[in-house]
Write a protein that holds these residues in place. Structure first.
Motif, short mmCIF file in Angstrom:
data_model
loop_
_atom_site.label_atom_id
_atom_site.label_comp_id
_atom_site.label_asym_id
_atom_site.label_seq_id
_atom_site.Cartn_x
_atom_site.Cartn_y
_atom_site.Cartn_z
N TYR A 122 -8.05 -59.92 69.20
CA TYR A 122 -9.18 -59.46 68.40
C TYR A 122 -8.81 -59.21 66.94
O TYR A 122 -9.68 -58.91 66.12
CB TYR A 122 -9.77 -58.20 69.02
N GLN A 123 -7.53 -59.29 66.62
CA GLN A 123 -7.06 -59.18 65.23
C GLN A 123 -7.49 -57.88 64.55
O GLN A 123 -7.99 -57.86 63.44
CB GLN A 123 -7.55 -60.38 64.42
N PHE A 124 -7.31 -56.77 65.25
CA PHE A 124 -7.49 -55.47 64.61
C PHE A 124 -6.31 -54.58 64.99
O PHE A 124 -5.66 -54.80 66.02
CB PHE A 124 -8.83 -54.81 65.00
N ASP A 221 -2.90 -44.53 76.48
CA ASP A 221 -4.09 -44.03 75.81
C ASP A 221 -4.12 -44.63 74.40
O ASP A 221 -3.10 -45.09 73.89
CB ASP A 221 -4.07 -42.50 75.74
N PHE A 222 -5.31 -44.63 73.78
CA PHE A 222 -5.46 -45.17 72.43
C PHE A 222 -5.91 -44.06 71.48
O PHE A 222 -6.53 -43.07 71.90
CB PHE A 222 -6.49 -46.31 72.41
N ASP A 223 -5.61 -44.24 70.20
CA ASP A 223 -6.07 -43.26 69.22
C ASP A 223 -7.58 -43.44 68.98
O ASP A 223 -8.20 -44.39 69.46
CB ASP A 223 -5.28 -43.36 67.91
N ASP A 224 -8.19 -42.51 68.24
CA ASP A 224 -9.64 -42.49 68.07
C ASP A 224 -10.16 -43.76 67.41
O ASP A 224 -11.21 -44.30 67.80
CB ASP A 224 -10.06 -41.26 67.25
N GLU A 225 -9.46 -44.25 66.39
CA GLU A 225 -9.91 -45.44 65.69
C GLU A 225 -9.94 -46.66 66.61
O GLU A 225 -10.87 -47.48 66.58
CB GLU A 225 -9.03 -45.72 64.46
#
Length: 334
Positions: A122-124, A221-225
């Motif tokens: 997804y290139q982010f 887990d992932f950060d908020d962004e």
């Protein structure tokens, strides 16, 4: 009493690691300070090893359970040291350190900061957090003593955990950057990631004198962004699947939604009236387009004209009145 205790120390005959602290990895034998006078027997128990340090250098390492008579057995460097030992005063000190040779099992680890890498699909940017458990053992006691323990008299499991936490981030970030796992593939490939990371960590930590015998990832887990981006992708995927299930082209559906939003959100008094009428008209046209594919060319033409008109207005090539009038004409013809 002090004299009696001093005499007892001089006559002590056994050096051993009795009742070691359960979390101790290295511990200096200090029963008689760092002097060995008439002590004659060294006992190394199960799961233990012993290091002799003389004048700041490691001189001998014993890694197996044994009982050694220091007066008669042939121990490297011991004869040299014994020449300097005197009855009550010893000018030359020898340090004896005991250490654990058994595995240290089920230790918890977790990333102390977010790991950043670029999602290959997804290139982010992805901000990832992980936690799990690991097991290890001291593989090279001399290297471990020189590179990790250093001048500490005692070294505990918590001390090692701090080192592990500080050194795990970089190999993990490198592995994720080169393995090309998208965020959606992380949980499904935790075993593969853990295996690859174990190899990288083993290479790095062997230089410090220990082996990682097991390494596991228990959760991520992932950060908020990242979560915001992930949720947006999930919403778009759900919309696309719903359109496909209804037999509708998703791109066409997006165009129609954009036209309706443009009509609904136009500012100004005239725009409000225009938005109301256009919204109703577009709703009807959307229903017609969804049921009648032949209406698609007219819809696309209107979208292109409205898009060009919006760009001209944004570039200040036409006034607001001209923009509103021309937009009304397009929508009426549509």
């Amino acid at each position: 009493m002090a004299l009696i205790n001093a005499l007892k120390r001089q006559l002590r005959s056994v050096i051993e690691w009795q009742n070691p602290h359960p979390d101790a990895l290295f511990q200096q034998w200090t029963d008689n300070g760092d002097e060995i006078k008439n002590a004659s027997t060294l006992i190394v128990g199960p799961g233990q090893g012993c290091i002799f340090v003389y004048q700041g250098k490691v001189q001998a390492v014993i890694e197996e359970q044994c009982l050694i008579n220091l007066e008669t057995d042939n121990i490297p460097f011991w004869t040299t040291i014994s020449k300097f030992m005197q009855f009550f005063e010893s000018e030359h000190k020898v340090g004896i350190y005991f250490f654990k040779t058994s595995q240290i099992l089920d230790q918890k680890w977790g990333t102390t900061s977010v790991i950043k890498y670029q999602d290959p699909k997804y290139q982010f940017p992805v901000g990832l957090k992980m936690f799990g458990n690991y097991s290890y053992r001291i593989a090279d006691a001399k290297d471990f003593f020189v590179n990790v323990v250093g001048s500490h008299n005692d070294f505990f499991i918590d001390d090692f955990r701090d080192i592990m936490s500080a050194r795990i981030i970089h190999p993990l970030a490198d592995f994720l950057a080169t393995s090309r796992y998208s965020y959606a593939d992380i949980d499904a490939n935790r075993e593969e990631i853990a295996l690859g990371l174990k190899v990288k960590l083993s290479i790095a930590f062997q230089k410090l004198g220990f082996d990682i015998t097991d390494f596991r990832i228990e959760g991520t887990d992932f950060d908020d962004e990242t979560l915001k981006r992930v949720n947006r992708i999930a919403d778009l995927s759900a919309e696309a699947q719903a359109a496909q299930a209804a037999g509708v082209d998703y791109a066409k559906l997006q165009h129609l939604e954009a036209m309706r939003e443009a009509a609904r959100n136009e500012g100004g008094g005239a725009g409000m009236g225009l938005g109301l009428g256009a919204g109703i008209g577009l709703g009807q046209q959307m229903a017609q387009t969804l049921t009648d594919p032949a209406a698609a060319p007219a819809t696309n033409e209107a979208i292109e004209k409205l898009t060009q008109l919006k760009q001209m207005f944004a570039a200040e090539l036409i006034s607001a009145d001209e923009y509103a009038a021309k937009k009304k004409t397009i929508l009426e013809n549509f």
